[in-house]
Design a protein around this motif. Structure first.
Motif, short mmCIF file in Angstrom:
data_model
loop_
_atom_site.label_atom_id
_atom_site.label_comp_id
_atom_site.label_asym_id
_atom_site.label_seq_id
_atom_site.Cartn_x
_atom_site.Cartn_y
_atom_site.Cartn_z
N LEU A 93 17.77 2.03 1.54
CA LEU A 93 16.65 2.27 2.78
C LEU A 93 17.44 2.20 4.00
CD1 LEU A 93 13.76 2.76 2.26
CD2 LEU A 93 13.31 0.35 2.86
N ALA A 94 18.50 1.15 4.12
CA ALA A 94 19.02 1.15 5.39
C ALA A 94 20.14 2.31 5.63
CB ALA A 94 19.84 -0.30 5.47
N GLU A 95 20.45 2.91 4.47
CA GLU A 95 21.53 3.97 4.83
C GLU A 95 20.56 5.31 5.08
OE1 GLU A 95 23.52 4.00 1.07
OE2 GLU A 95 24.35 1.92 1.66
N ARG A 96 19.42 5.33 4.90
CA ARG A 96 18.54 6.56 4.85
C ARG A 96 18.58 7.24 6.37
NH1 ARG A 96 13.16 7.36 1.34
NH2 ARG A 96 14.01 5.99 -0.62
N GLY A 97 18.27 6.36 7.10
CA GLY A 97 18.25 6.65 8.57
C GLY A 97 17.07 7.48 8.95
N ASP A 98 17.05 8.70 8.85
CA ASP A 98 15.86 9.58 9.08
C ASP A 98 15.02 9.99 7.99
OD1 ASP A 98 14.27 10.96 10.90
OD2 ASP A 98 14.86 12.87 9.87
N GLU A 99 13.88 9.75 8.00
CA GLU A 99 12.99 10.02 6.62
C GLU A 99 11.67 10.93 7.08
OE1 GLU A 99 11.97 10.78 3.67
OE2 GLU A 99 13.11 9.18 2.94
N PRO A 100 11.85 12.31 6.87
CA PRO A 100 10.60 13.16 7.45
C PRO A 100 9.40 12.59 6.86
CG PRO A 100 12.29 14.46 6.32
CD PRO A 100 13.07 13.01 6.13
N LEU A 101 9.33 12.00 5.96
CA LEU A 101 8.00 11.88 5.14
C LEU A 101 7.50 10.51 5.82
CD1 LEU A 101 9.01 12.18 1.39
CD2 LEU A 101 7.45 13.65 2.94
N LEU A 102 8.41 9.71 6.74
CA LEU A 102 7.78 8.65 7.50
C LEU A 102 7.66 8.93 8.90
CD1 LEU A 102 9.50 5.94 5.26
CD2 LEU A 102 7.11 6.65 5.24
N ARG A 103 7.68 10.02 9.37
CA ARG A 103 7.81 10.33 10.87
C ARG A 103 6.69 9.85 11.48
NH1 ARG A 103 10.54 16.01 10.71
NH2 ARG A 103 12.52 15.12 9.87
N LYS A 104 5.22 9.79 10.70
CA LYS A 104 4.26 9.40 11.54
C LYS A 104 3.95 8.06 11.55
CE LYS A 104 1.74 12.70 9.88
NZ LYS A 104 2.48 13.69 10.07
N ALA A 105 4.74 7.13 10.67
CA ALA A 105 4.45 5.94 10.67
C ALA A 105 5.34 5.11 11.53
CB ALA A 105 4.62 5.32 9.14
N ASN A 106 4.71 4.31 12.25
CA ASN A 106 5.42 3.33 13.20
C ASN A 106 5.09 2.02 13.06
OD1 ASN A 106 7.18 5.12 14.53
ND2 ASN A 106 5.26 5.93 15.63
N GLY A 107 5.94 0.74 12.94
CA GLY A 107 5.73 -0.37 12.74
C GLY A 107 6.51 -1.41 11.86
N THR A 108 6.28 -2.30 11.76
CA THR A 108 7.07 -3.48 11.11
C THR A 108 6.42 -3.86 9.73
OG1 THR A 108 6.25 -5.11 12.43
CG2 THR A 108 8.56 -4.23 13.00
N THR A 109 7.17 -3.93 8.62
CA THR A 109 6.61 -4.21 7.47
C THR A 109 7.51 -5.36 6.95
OG1 THR A 109 5.89 -2.18 6.87
CG2 THR A 109 5.85 -3.75 5.20
N ARG A 110 6.90 -6.73 6.74
CA ARG A 110 7.45 -7.71 6.03
C ARG A 110 7.33 -7.72 4.70
NH1 ARG A 110 5.55 -13.03 8.14
NH2 ARG A 110 4.34 -13.15 6.17
N PHE A 111 8.45 -7.85 3.87
CA PHE A 111 8.60 -8.10 2.49
C PHE A 111 8.80 -9.50 2.03
CE2 PHE A 111 7.96 -3.70 0.97
CZ PHE A 111 8.53 -2.84 1.98
N ASP A 112 7.85 -10.15 1.41
CA ASP A 112 8.51 -11.48 0.85
C ASP A 112 8.47 -11.24 -0.74
OD1 ASP A 112 8.05 -12.81 3.48
OD2 ASP A 112 5.83 -13.07 3.15
N ILE A 113 9.87 -11.75 -1.02
CA ILE A 113 10.00 -11.38 -2.38
C ILE A 113 10.22 -12.93 -2.86
CG2 ILE A 113 11.33 -10.14 -4.03
CD1 ILE A 113 10.70 -8.30 -2.15
N VAL A 114 9.35 -13.17 -3.94
CA VAL A 114 9.29 -14.59 -4.30
C VAL A 114 10.23 -14.73 -5.84
CG1 VAL A 114 7.89 -16.43 -5.00
CG2 VAL A 114 7.06 -14.83 -3.39
N ASP A 115 11.10 -15.67 -5.77
CA ASP A 115 11.73 -15.54 -7.20
C ASP A 115 11.81 -17.10 -7.47
OD1 ASP A 115 13.45 -15.22 -9.14
OD2 ASP A 115 15.14 -14.44 -8.17
N GLY A 116 10.78 -17.68 -8.04
CA GLY A 116 10.82 -18.88 -8.33
C GLY A 116 10.54 -19.68 -7.01
#
Lengths: 129, 683
Positions: A16-39
């Protein structure tokens, strides 16, 4: 060929970090937090979308626009296209809160069960610059 | 309402009960309180002193509110009740009910009032298909509340039942001991609140029922005030128009992503969800009246546009969804509706709607906003819809062979696409109207590319593709010995040669060569297709023709509205007026609420249109039909920043005015006088 098997979740965010520009997401602005729980351990990722530009960090943000929480096993399956995010949300396996429109955009980032031979807008993408 | 069934709703939350207000559902009996495709209440029975009540009358106040007048006892001919009961119910995060008991005698009475409650938490699909549940049920009674719960792994749903007067709560319901003085009354409020847990949703609170009702009433008033007004010599048309507007208001659905804005759902109550095809067709029909529906439809369908290759969901990049569902079976992937993409017309029609929306409203901001989506939709036609890979046509063949849809065009029943001799083609199939939609999408996409996206190269390419498609189509689909277009091509490229109403959609799309249009119009108004009320889905004389067969002989009002639009597009004004007149006259027999379909019998044979039994009423695109017919009769067509009016309507309608039509011109009025002689063909 000997390769070490890459962790799907780590791989997902790295890609994801390498993608840079993603046309499919041009309309979406904002921050998303992912909490990945492992034990007992929770790994946190922050994905910021700005007019199609994707940035990934491990920064802690108190009030993101969206928050997604899942256990590691489920997220590994999502990251490798073996699980569908919308069904997981409906089921309650994936807990998602916040701006729904952004969430619907964000779920586009997960790969599908089959590899794409052709890109989504091959012949129709606007030429840039 | 019909069948002794009473329905009230707000978006996808709705209550279906009997005429007493009771709910007594079985797995297959579709009554209950439903929200987000789950039944939250399957039993809700009122008794007084152990006795059921009988209905005196039902007042349908609004689509979100109703009132039941009841007396003790059932089935008596002569009623001499000492008490009567009023249940007033409105939808609000579940529903709120005011239960009032009136004592008409000169003595005080002591009563045991009981409400039995239970929930099976059935998924809508389980109600349709009578399937068994896999999770576990819970019941708790704390703090004067009855909480019914259901759990299957992380999936939890709950229903909370409470009252404003204190009750004895047990696991099967609520009991009130009530003493009412002579000529006095007793009232309690009852709240049934639905909770969807696990989906990032906190349990919902009971909303203030008065405020919820006021909000819905204000909203309906504003909706009716904003729509164009009608004046007409023929009163039934005024009534039909008003019925359509109110029903369309009820059919509005606000998906969680739409920020409170709404789009037309497909049908009430079972199809109160986003459907690509139905939402687009209805938005097209309603454009001259309520253009904001189209804007929300385009945005919401754009948000959910396919990006992956997913066989289970029949998803491809660029494809517009077919249907979205939120219930348990979707959550556990026993059904593919998260969302399901198995429709092949929604994607080209998406581009058609975007262009038509701009032509009416001049809203280029939205066209710019949805440029990526429109391009992806056009790309889908090229890259994914041509299943054999070298034909240049749109085909369908489901990849989900277990729970996917076999027929992905609007005539989606198993026998709808047939040869003259009745035999059925294999898959993939390329039905003719799909090619028309693809043609239109390219022509309109080219206009938007040039005008808004400033991409001449794309415009030229799309125009070239459209012209080539038109040339090939007029060669490959034309049934020379019948002078019409075949229903489809089969996988061997053979013409599936039965005659159907699809020909009218081809006129609408503009793909028909001018030289062939007259023959097509002649068929549409000819004795094999035109019943006197409207155009049959399949022509009389075809082996599978059946006047009460779902897509093989019935008349679909929605279909006819697009046929009429198509006839106008090619200059057949009088023919369009004839169809409009037939369908609107039929509407009068249904109190202005056109059914999904009615029988294809000759008009002279039955004298009235025979309704085809369907579960959903009103149906969105039937509701939109009178609106589109008004447009075609008045010949409303945006041209630049002006609205052209070119009326052609039947004599029986007399004088017709449509006032304050919204659009890029602000608001304008249109007038017409009925001069077309109709009904010479079939009466």
């Amino acid at each position: 060929m000997a390769t070490t098997k890459r962790d799907p979740t780590e791989g997902f965010f790295a890609e994801l970090a390498e993608r840079g520009d993603e046309p499919l997401l041009r309309k979406a602005n904002g921050t998303t937090r992912f909490d990945i729980v492992d034990g007992k351990r929770t790994t946190r990722w922050l994905v910021t979308l700005d007019k199609g530009r994707v940035a990934v960090s491990r920064r802690a943000v108190a009030s993101p626009d969206c928050a997604i929480r899942a256990n590691k096993a489920l997220f590994d399956r999502l990251a490798s296209g073996k699980e569908n995010a919308v069904a997981a949300i409906l089921r309650g396996d994936l807990v998602a809160e916040g701006d729904w429109r952004l969430l619907v955009r964000m779920q586009r980032l997960f790969p599908g069960p089959r590899k794409l031979k052709r890109t989504g807008t091959a012949g129709y993408a606007r030429r840039r610059g | 309402m019909s069948d002794g069934v009473v329905k009230i709703l707000d978006g996808n939350t709705f209550v279906v009960s009997d005429e007493r207000g009771d709910i007594e559902a079985s797995l297959t009996d579709p009554t209950g309180l439903f929200s987000f495709d789950t039944r939250f209440l399957s039993k809700w029975i009122l008794t007084i002193d152990g006795e059921r009540l009988g209905a005196l009358s039902v007042d349908d106040l609004q689509y979100f509110e109703t009132r039941f007048f009841l007396v003790p006892g059932t089935g008596t001919v002569y009623i001499d009740a000492k008490i009567s009961v009023i249940r007033q119910r409105s939808v609000a995060n579940g529903f709120h009910e005011d239960l009032t008991i009136l004592n008409h005698s000169d003595k005080s009475v002591t009563l045991t009032v009981r409400l039995d409650a239970a929930s099976d938490f059935a998924d809508l699909f389980e109600v349709k298909d009578a399937l068994k549940k896999k999770g576990a049920y819970t019941t708790t009674t704390t703090g004067g509340k009855l909480v019914l719960g259901y759990q299957r792994g992380p999936f939890t749903r709950a229903t909370e039942i409470s009252s404003t007067k204190s009750a004895r709560v047990d696991s099967d319901g609520l009991t009130f001991r009530v003493r009412i003085p002579s000529h006095g009354e007793w009232t309690t409020g009852l709240d049934v609140v639905t909770a969807r847990l696990g989906a990032g949703q906190a349990p919902r609170d009971a909303v203030d029922p008065v405020r919820a009702r006021q909000r819905m009433a204000r909203n309906l008033d504003a909706w009716l005030t904003n729509a164009p007004r009608i004046e007409c010599d023929w009163d039934p048309l005024k009534a039909t128009y008003r019925r359509s507007l109110v029903d369309l208001a009820a059919l509005r659905f606000s998906p969680p992503i739409a920020g409170g804005r709404s789009l037309p759902a497909a049908g009430l109550p079972w199809f109160m969800t986003m459907f690509g095809r139905d939402s687009i067709f209805t938005s097209l029909q309603a454009l001259p009246f309520t253009p904001e529906l189209a804007a929300t439809t385009l945005r919401a369908l754009g948000d959910w546009q396919g990006v992956r290759l997913d066989d289970f969901r029949d998803e491809d990049p660029g494809r517009i969804l077919h249907e979205m569902r939120y219930g348990e079976m979707t959550a556990f992937e026993e059904r593919p509706h998260s969302p399901y993409y198995g429709s092949v017309d929604a994607t080209p029609l998406y581009v058609v709607l975007l262009d038509e929306y701009e032509r009416w409203t001049g809203d280029r901001t939205l066209v710019r906003e949805l440029e990526v989506e429109a391009r992806a939709a056009l790309n889908w036609i090229d890259e994914y819809a041509d299943i054999p890979g070298d034909t240049g046509y749109i085909w369908y063949k489901r990849r989900n062979e277990k729970t996917g849809l076999e027929n992905q065009c609007w005539k989606d029943s198993w026998d709808s696409i047939s040869f003259r001799d009745g035999s059925l083609p294999g898959f993939p199939r390329a039905t003719c109207e799909l090619q028309g939609y693809a043609y239109d999408a390219r022509v309109r996409g080219a206009r938007l590319a040039r005008l808004v996206w400033k991409d001449d190269e794309l415009a030229v390419r799309l125009e070239k593709q459209a012209a080539e498609l038109k040339r090939r189509f007029n060669r490959d689909y034309w049934v020379a010995d019948g002078e019409y277009f075949a229903l489809a091509l089969d996988s061997d490229g053979r013409q599936v040669d039965a005659l159907g109403s699809n020909n009218g959609h081809l006129l609408w799309s503009g793909i028909v060569d001018k030289s062939k249009a007259k023959a097509v119009a002649k068929h549409l108004l000819g004795p094999r297709l035109f019943s006197g009320w409207g155009v049959r889905t399949l022509a009389e004389g075809e082996a599978r023709y059946n006047p009460i067969g779902y897509h093989v002989g019935t008349v679909w009002p929605f279909d006819n509205s697009f046929v009429a639009w198509g006839l106008r597009r090619y200059g057949f004004k009088h023919e369009a007026a004839e169809i409009a007149s037939g369908i609107l006259e039929a509407a009068e027999f249904f109190d202005g609420r056109l059914p999904e379909a009615f029988g294809g019998y000759e008009r002279s044979q039955t004298k009235y249109p025979v309704q085809y039994p369907t579960a959903c009423s009103p149906q969105a695109w039937s509701t939109g039909t009178p609106l589109l017919l008004l447009r075609t009769m008045l010949g409303l067509e945006p041209q630049g920043d002006h609205l052209v009016v070119d009326p052609a309507l039947s004599r029986g309608i007399g004088h017709l005015e449509l006032l304050d039509i919204p659009g890029r011109w602000g608001r304008v009025d249109a007038f017409g006088r009925g001069r077309v002689e109709v009904g010479t063909r079939h009466r």
